[in-house]
Scaffold this active site. Structure first.
Site, short mmCIF file in Angstrom:
data_model
loop_
_atom_site.label_atom_id
_atom_site.label_comp_id
_atom_site.label_asym_id
_atom_site.label_seq_id
_atom_site.Cartn_x
_atom_site.Cartn_y
_atom_site.Cartn_z
N ALA A 31 -0.81 12.84 -0.76
CA ALA A 31 0.07 11.66 -0.69
C ALA A 31 0.13 11.12 0.73
O ALA A 31 -0.11 11.82 1.70
CB ALA A 31 1.46 12.07 -1.16
N CYS A 32 0.47 9.84 0.84
CA CYS A 32 0.66 9.18 2.13
C CYS A 32 1.67 8.06 1.95
O CYS A 32 2.00 7.69 0.82
CB CYS A 32 -0.65 8.57 2.66
SG CYS A 32 -2.04 9.71 2.75
N THR A 33 2.15 7.51 3.08
CA THR A 33 3.08 6.39 3.05
C THR A 33 2.68 5.38 4.11
O THR A 33 2.24 5.75 5.20
CB THR A 33 4.52 6.87 3.33
OG1 THR A 33 4.88 7.89 2.39
CG2 THR A 33 5.52 5.72 3.23
#
Length: 357
Positions: A31-33
């Site tokens: 995951a990343c943002t």
């Protein structure tokens, strides 16, 4: 493609419940943002986190103008010469995962398990997914310019396994520029989908972007000062980042503005070393970057080192005639320690080869 739900043709409440169920069921692998701050006096700041289960073997590279590229997509692949210089962060030194060019256009690649790319065609150019972000940084000065060109689909994206793993790389692309414009590009069901506008400030991972927007509408109705979702799931990080990136003060002091943006992206990060048995695919945040589009600064922060450092792009020689390919070796797990403005720590290097098919 997994966990796709019908578009919001259902009654609004039923559709939202279906979207929430899909978000809860979708594993947040790698995951990343990403979030874009629209501040006072024309300030635009883009921040992203890189969440990955293992060492992503990232380094910083500076590329001058005039670099000859090939799309690494097989026999019928695009070829181009870079119009703009850029500074990028790599993944495994085989792809550009994040960066900004000399005109202030930034690009980020984030994981999206629902991605499904077109079937291979011999009659149309194919671009390796490893070059997707770099192509944009090489060729375009603004989001609008990039979107106008990419809507015509001059190529299609081809993908391959993640280095060292037996599964396909599935990513979506975000862009932002010095005007505050943004775009999100995904491949859903083999078709390119583009969301373009200043309102698209935040991107995380699953579900697809239109479904993330529907989920975020629910949290907007509740109000961020009342309650926000606190888990590491993609949809929860989207809601938190969306609220905080617009709730922080629009300070005219760039030091305060940058500190506020860093606090937002840290808030959306996953604690280092987190290991949750019931969520085996949630990954630790390995590093964060922040682009100050107005002052042309590129910040990097590793989870394993005590300092944030940066490069002043105004000092970089991006010219065709005298500009050089430069590398900053971040070391295993990005543990090499740097502080302050670090351009002078870069060294000349042969450019890495992008992963292709």
């Amino acid at each position: 493609m997994t966990h796709r739900i019908r578009r919001l043709a259902l009654a609004p409440c039923a559709a939202l419940l279906a979207t929430v169920a899909a978000a809860l069921a979708t594993p947040n692998a790698h995951a990343c943002t990403r979030a874009v701050y629209l501040g006072a006096d024309g300030d635009v700041v883009t921040a992203r986190s890189m969440d990955w289960k293992n060492d992503v073997a990232s380094n910083l590279w500076i590329f001058p103008r005039g670099m000859a590229r090939t799309g690494e997509g097989g026999p019928n692949t695009p070829k181009w010469t870079s119009r703009y210089g850029s500074i990028v962060t790599t993944g495994y030194d085989v792809s550009t995962t994040d960066g900004v060019n000399e005109k202030g256009l930034s690009a980020q690649l984030l994981w999206l398990v629902e991605s499904q790319y077109p079937a291979y065609r011999k009659d149309k150019p194919a671009l390796s997914i490893a070059l997707w972000a770099q192509y944009v940084l090489d060729q375009y000065a603004t989001v609008a310019e990039a979107v106008e060109a990419l809507r015509k689909e001059p190529f299609f994206i081809v993908t391959d396994n993640v280095p060292g793993e037996q599964r396909l790389t599935t990513l979506h692309l975000s862009m932002s520029d010095a005007s505050g414009d943004s775009a999100i590009i995904e491949y859903i069901g083999g078709r390119q989908v583009i969301h373009h506008g200043r309102q698209y400030q935040v991107m995380t991972n699953s579900p697809t972007f239109d479904e993330q927007l529907a989920l975020n509408a629910y949290w907007k109705a509740i109000g961020g000062t009342t309650m926000l979702p606190g888990t590491n799931r993609s949809a929860d990080r989207f809601a938190r980042a969306s609220f905080y990136i617009n709730a922080i003060p629009k300070s005219e002091d760039p030091v305060v503005a940058l500190a506020s943006v860093f606090s937002v992206i840290r808030n959306a990060s996953v604690p280092y070393g987190l290991n949750t048995e019931e969520e085996p695919n949630i990954s630790s945040t390995r590093w964060r970057t922040v682009v100050d589009h107005k002052r042309m600064l590129y910040f990097f922060e590793s989870a394993l080192t005590p300092n944030t450092f940066w490069v002043d792009l105004k000092r970089v020689d991006f010219s065709r005639e005298t500009g050089k390919v430069l590398k900053l070796d971040l070391g295993p797990n990005q543990r090499n320690v740097f502080a302050g403005e670090t351009l002078d720590r870069f060294v000349p290097a042969e450019p890495f080869r992008f992963l292709g098919i």
